[in-house]
Write an enzyme that holds these catalytic residues in place. Structure first.
Site, short mmCIF file in Angstrom:
data_model
loop_
_atom_site.label_atom_id
_atom_site.label_comp_id
_atom_site.label_asym_id
_atom_site.label_seq_id
_atom_site.Cartn_x
_atom_site.Cartn_y
_atom_site.Cartn_z
N THR A 1 0.86 -1.18 0.00
CA THR A 1 0.00 0.00 0.00
C THR A 1 0.90 1.23 0.00
O THR A 1 1.93 1.27 0.68
CB THR A 1 -1.03 -0.04 1.15
OG1 THR A 1 -1.90 1.09 1.01
CG2 THR A 1 -0.41 -0.04 2.53
N GLU A 2 0.53 2.22 -0.83
CA GLU A 2 1.41 3.34 -1.16
C GLU A 2 1.92 4.11 0.06
O GLU A 2 2.97 4.73 0.02
CB GLU A 2 0.70 4.35 -2.07
CG GLU A 2 0.28 3.85 -3.40
CD GLU A 2 -1.18 3.44 -3.38
OE1 GLU A 2 -1.49 2.40 -2.75
OE2 GLU A 2 -2.00 4.14 -3.97
N ASN A 3 1.11 4.12 1.13
CA ASN A 3 1.49 4.91 2.30
C ASN A 3 2.52 4.22 3.19
O ASN A 3 2.70 4.63 4.33
CB ASN A 3 0.24 5.30 3.10
CG ASN A 3 -0.59 4.11 3.51
OD1 ASN A 3 -0.84 3.23 2.71
ND2 ASN A 3 -1.00 4.06 4.75
N SER B 1 8.46 3.90 -0.87
CA SER B 1 7.24 3.23 -1.34
C SER B 1 7.04 3.46 -2.83
O SER B 1 6.70 2.53 -3.58
CB SER B 1 6.03 3.76 -0.56
OG SER B 1 4.88 3.04 -0.92
#
Lengths: 218, 236
Positions: A53-55, A95
């Site tokens: 997940t990007e975060n 990320s």
């Protein structure tokens, strides 16, 4: 979900289940917000996938069921999630290095429109008074090795989402590999849209009528 | 003796000047330095350019700073947020400027800003409306656009623990933009739930080395944006 979407073809859950069949064992996977998130529920037995997940999390697990979860353990959709064993945290630049650097194998995204050359529009309908918002979509399509789109075949108003060329602002040029809709699975090829399979009970003609570009038979 | 621990949030943000570029860490509820942002609202600096992934939630933290009229420009990837109409209303009224940046490009611009790199090339946004006005170059047969590094005057971030040298460790996905925003700032101000003795953080576990941190503020029990929004708190 409206009744019209359930009468013919696959439901959202069945679409997600169909996508899950095509993600190889051992893949690093990023799932977009919305219908794509459902894909994680249907990974076939025996396959090990690692969700990004990007975060800043690899090894994301499902939403918490036993408690309310933690406010600082969330996904890119800002919903609370859990950790799978072997998970790792990292900052935003790392990320997106995973994304932009081609380290993520598969990304499943929603779409407003997909063009026959693989162009994707999924961030803006270009309306005058809309507040523009892009998030990580442009980075994902530019960097992830394989981009799958999961979407209803037509909009709520019955307009085809698979088109000759996108009328909405693009997210990326020639980036989509395969489209999973309620009606069919369709590949994007150098010759255009290529039917892979029809949903149960759906005819080729029915899909072609609802596709605003030529569809090559399977 | 090196001691970066300041007495209060108010003291730590006292010298933020009008017109500053301020980066604010956090992604949704995770890592949002609410107490530092509220101290900045109390301090009164205005005409700020603020960098964050979003535009805040409810009427606390960043959303409250925007509502108070202190922000002239937002640099962000996703200005639409649940439970907040604050940015939308000001944007529609032409009272706040928006620079929309893809999330990964935003992160890399911040990293580059802190790493002394003035510009770089990325394939993100090629062939889209967000490429407009940017230089395009081809490397190895693929097209890329040039993006500029983004340094700032002040960063407000949140971490789990710090020592007096400013070495930081974070809490789960609250890490997000904080390490790179610390790098990008002339003055990185960090709120931490715990101040620990020098030497007590294993050097293998330090996430942000203290060299990137100028000021540490001890906020023992930080508030969470979602809780404040649920309670209907307005900090304006």
């Amino acid at each position: 979900m409206s009744a019209s979407q359930t009468t013919v073809g696959r439901t959202r859950e069945q679409m997600a289940e169909r996508v899950a069949q095509d993600i190889p064992d051992g893949s690093y996977v990023n799932l977009g917000i919305g219908i794509p998130e459902l894909v994680a529920k249907f990974v076939p037995e025996g396959r090990e996938l690692i969700y990004h997940t990007e975060n800043g999390l690899l090894g994301m697990g499902p939403a918490p069921t036993e408690d309310d979860g933690e406010p600082e353990l969330i996904n890119a959709g800002k919903r609370r999630v859990t950790l799978n064993p072997g998970a790792s945290f990292f900052h935003h630049a790392d990320s997106f290095a995973m994304i932009r650097g081609g380290h993520i194998d598969v990304c499943v995204l929603g779409a407003f429109q997909v063009a026959q050359n693989g162009d994707l529009a999924n961030w803006s309908t270009g309306e005058e008074d809309a507040i523009p918002a892009v998030g990580g979509a442009m980075d994902l399509v530019a960097g992830v090795k394989t981009i799958y789109v999961i979407t209803q075949h037509c909009t709520k108003h019955g307009e085809p989402k698979l088109v000759e060329s996108c009328s909405y602002p693009l997210t990326g040029v020639g980036v989509v590999s395969r489209v999973y809709t309620d009606l069919a699975v369709i590949d994007v090829t150098p010759k255009g849209f290529q039917l892979v399979e029809l949903s149960p009970g759906v005819s080729f003609e029915y899909v072609q009528e609802r596709t605003a570009a030529p569809l090559l038979p399977a | 003796m090196m001691n970066k621990v300041w007495s209060s949030a108010a003291e730590a943000v006292k010298d933020v000047s009008d017109g500053s570029t301020v980066m604010i860490g956090g992604f949704g509820d995770a890592g949002s330095p609410i107490e530092l942002v509220h101290a900045l609202i109390d301090q009164g600096a205005k005409d700020l350019t603020v960098v964050n992934n979003n535009t805040g939630s409810g009427e606390v933290g960043l959303a409250a700073l925007i509502k108070a009229g202190r922000v002239a420009k937002m640099i962000c990837s996703f200005p639409r947020t649940a439970h907040s109409e604050v940015f939308t209303e000001l944007y529609r009224a032409g009272q706040i400027e928006l620079e929309l940046v893809p999330q990964g490009t935003l992160a890399e611009r911040i990293r580059a800003g802190g790493a002394g790199i003035p510009a770089f090339y990325t394939a993100t946004s090629v062939g889209t409306p967000l490429e407009e006005g940017k230089e395009r170059r081809t490397f190895g047969g693929r097209d890329y656009v040039m993006e500029y590094g983004l340094p700032c005057d002040v960063s407000l971030i949140k971490a789990k623990a710090a020592d007096r040298y400013g070495n930081l460790i974070y809490n789960k996905t609250a890490r997000n933009f904080a390490p790179i925003m610390a790098m990008a700032a002339k003055t990185a101000i960090v709120q931490v739930a715990e101040v620990v003795p020098v030497g007590s953080i294993d050097p293998e576990h330090v996430v942000t080395p203290g060299i990137f941190v100028q000021r540490v503020v001890h906020i023992k029990a930080p508030q969470h944006e979602s809780e404040l929004v649920k309670q209907g708190v307005s900090y304006v």
